[in-house]
Design a protein around this motif. Structure first.
Motif, PDB file in Angstrom:
ATOM      1  N   VAL A   1      22.527   1.492   1.866  1.00 52.96           N
ATOM      2  CA  VAL A   1      21.815   0.418   1.166  1.00 52.96           C
ATOM      3  C   VAL A   1      21.720   0.743  -0.325  1.00 52.96           C
ATOM      4  CG1 VAL A   1      20.442  -0.150   3.199  1.00 52.96           C
ATOM      5  CG2 VAL A   1      19.482   1.360   1.452  1.00 52.96           C
ATOM      6  N   GLY A   2      21.513  -0.285  -1.112  1.00 50.11           N
ATOM      7  CA  GLY A   2      21.394  -0.106  -2.554  1.00 50.11           C
ATOM      8  C   GLY A   2      20.007   0.348  -2.969  1.00 50.11           C
ATOM      9  N   PRO A   3      19.883   0.797  -4.207  1.00 49.88           N
ATOM     10  CA  PRO A   3      18.594   1.298  -4.703  1.00 49.88           C
ATOM     11  C   PRO A   3      17.472   0.260  -4.634  1.00 49.88           C
ATOM     12  CG  PRO A   3      20.354   1.808  -6.260  1.00 49.88           C
ATOM     13  CD  PRO A   3      20.937   0.945  -5.195  1.00 49.88           C
ATOM     14  N   GLN A   4      17.788  -1.021  -4.805  1.00 46.41           N
ATOM     15  CA  GLN A   4      16.737  -2.042  -4.792  1.00 46.41           C
ATOM     16  C   GLN A   4      16.084  -2.169  -3.417  1.00 46.41           C
ATOM     17  OE1 GLN A   4      15.401  -3.117  -7.509  1.00 46.41           O
ATOM     18  NE2 GLN A   4      16.998  -2.049  -8.641  1.00 46.41           N
ATOM     19  N   GLU A   5      16.851  -1.967  -2.356  1.00 46.04           N
ATOM     20  CA  GLU A   5      16.274  -1.983  -1.007  1.00 46.04           C
ATOM     21  C   GLU A   5      15.331  -0.805  -0.811  1.00 46.04           C
ATOM     22  OE1 GLU A   5      20.084  -4.330  -0.636  1.00 46.04           O
ATOM     23  OE2 GLU A   5      19.498  -2.503  -1.648  1.00 46.04           O
ATOM     24  N   ILE A   6      15.686   0.331  -1.397  1.00 44.08           N
ATOM     25  CA  ILE A   6      14.812   1.503  -1.299  1.00 44.08           C
ATOM     26  C   ILE A   6      13.546   1.269  -2.111  1.00 44.08           C
ATOM     27  CG2 ILE A   6      14.611   3.978  -1.801  1.00 44.08           C
ATOM     28  CD1 ILE A   6      17.636   4.127  -1.138  1.00 44.08           C
ATOM     29  N   VAL A   7      13.675   0.676  -3.293  1.00 46.21           N
ATOM     30  CA  VAL A   7      12.505   0.353  -4.111  1.00 46.21           C
ATOM     31  C   VAL A   7      11.564  -0.559  -3.322  1.00 46.21           C
ATOM     32  CG1 VAL A   7      11.698  -0.890  -6.159  1.00 46.21           C
ATOM     33  CG2 VAL A   7      13.605   0.715  -6.345  1.00 46.21           C
ATOM     34  N   ALA A   8      12.111  -1.570  -2.653  1.00 41.81           N
ATOM     35  CA  ALA A   8      11.284  -2.489  -1.860  1.00 41.81           C
ATOM     36  C   ALA A   8      10.570  -1.744  -0.735  1.00 41.81           C
ATOM     37  CB  ALA A   8      12.138  -3.620  -1.300  1.00 41.81           C
ATOM     38  N   LEU A   9      11.270  -0.831  -0.073  1.00 43.31           N
ATOM     39  CA  LEU A   9      10.651  -0.060   1.002  1.00 43.31           C
ATOM     40  C   LEU A   9       9.583   0.877   0.450  1.00 43.31           C
ATOM     41  CD1 LEU A   9      10.515   0.540   3.998  1.00 43.31           C
ATOM     42  CD2 LEU A   9      12.402   2.166   3.707  1.00 43.31           C
ATOM     43  N   VAL A  10       9.865   1.517  -0.682  1.00 44.01           N
ATOM     44  CA  VAL A  10       8.868   2.390  -1.316  1.00 44.01           C
ATOM     45  C   VAL A  10       7.612   1.589  -1.644  1.00 44.01           C
ATOM     46  CG1 VAL A  10       8.361   3.664  -3.455  1.00 44.01           C
ATOM     47  CG2 VAL A  10      10.449   4.159  -2.171  1.00 44.01           C
ATOM     48  N   ARG A  11       7.803   0.417  -2.244  1.00 39.76           N
ATOM     49  CA  ARG A  11       6.652  -0.441  -2.581  1.00 39.76           C
ATOM     50  C   ARG A  11       5.832  -0.791  -1.343  1.00 39.76           C
ATOM     51  NH1 ARG A  11       9.540  -3.996  -6.815  1.00 39.76           N
ATOM     52  NH2 ARG A  11       8.620  -3.194  -8.725  1.00 39.76           N
ATOM     53  N   SER A  12       6.510  -1.113  -0.254  1.00 41.68           N
ATOM     54  CA  SER A  12       5.803  -1.511   0.969  1.00 41.68           C
ATOM     55  C   SER A  12       5.119  -0.329   1.655  1.00 41.68           C
ATOM     56  CB  SER A  12       6.767  -2.186   1.937  1.00 41.68           C
ATOM     57  OG  SER A  12       7.636  -1.242   2.538  1.00 41.68           O
ATOM     58  N   THR A  13       5.539   0.878   1.312  1.00 39.77           N
ATOM     59  CA  THR A  13       5.009   2.081   1.953  1.00 39.77           C
ATOM     60  C   THR A  13       3.747   2.604   1.278  1.00 39.77           C
ATOM     61  OG1 THR A  13       7.264   2.666   2.571  1.00 39.77           O
ATOM     62  CG2 THR A  13       5.670   4.414   2.695  1.00 39.77           C
ATOM     63  N   ILE A  14       3.583   2.305  -0.004  1.00 35.22           N
ATOM     64  CA  ILE A  14       2.421   2.812  -0.737  1.00 35.22           C
ATOM     65  C   ILE A  14       1.172   2.077  -0.288  1.00 35.22           C
ATOM     66  CG2 ILE A  14       1.348   3.023  -3.017  1.00 35.22           C
ATOM     67  CD1 ILE A  14       4.107   3.391  -4.185  1.00 35.22           C
ATOM     68  N   PRO A  15       0.138   2.824   0.116  1.00 37.00           N
ATOM     69  CA  PRO A  15      -1.095   2.167   0.541  1.00 37.00           C
ATOM     70  C   PRO A  15      -1.759   1.415  -0.615  1.00 37.00           C
ATOM     71  CG  PRO A  15      -1.315   4.572   0.612  1.00 37.00           C
ATOM     72  CD  PRO A  15       0.074   4.257   0.181  1.00 37.00           C
TER      73      PRO A  15
END
Length: 143
Positions: free
Chosen positions: A102-116
């Motif tokens: 996956v591209g970096p933007q998908e990881i950014v989206a997952l990181v954002r969704s993971t932060i409480p």
């Protein structure tokens, strides 16, 4: 001004690490890059990220110790991997898996969704705590 959330990225492939760093910084995060498991563990001894992105295996071995440390600290993490190796450490099961394709933007989206939403303030660094204790007379000697 609000403090930027810190993301630990443990990635051994320089181009992937750079892509992740740029994408996460563009998204407003502060990034610490670790190219080895040892480097990630050393950093985690004094710091607490909001979230981490780990690969399962780096040049110096499996990042199981970093994954276990993150679990103990209550820090969410993303496991960014191409292949899930047989018999990998169970600490990785606490992370959210995402394929390396996956591209970096998908990881950014997952990181954002993971932060409480109620992101705790990071604790003081160990060095700052020692300095405060020394100033108060609790540690009369230099370490």
């Amino acid at each position: 001004m609000a403090k930027k959330a810190v993301v630990l990225v443990a990635e051994g492939e320089p181009f992937i690490a750079l892509d992740l760093e740029l994408a996460l910084c563009d998204a407003g995060f502060t990034v610490f890059l670790a190219a080895s498991c040892e480097e990630a563990q050393r950093w985690l001894a004094d710091e607490r990220p909001a979230v981490a992105v780990l690969v399962v295996r780096l040049t110096d071995g499996e990042c199981a110790a970093a994954a276990r440390t993150l679990v103990l600290m209550g820090v969410p993490f993303v496991v960014h991997t191409g292949v899930i190796p047989e018999g990998f450490d169970s600490a990785f099961a606490s992370g959210k898996f995402i394929a390396k394709a996956v591209g970096p933007q998908e990881i950014v989206a997952l990181v954002r969704s993971t932060i409480p939403a109620d992101l705790p303030e990071p604790p003081l660094r160990a060095a700052a705590l020692r300095a405060d204790a020394r100033a108060a007379g609790w540690l009369p000697f230099e370490d």
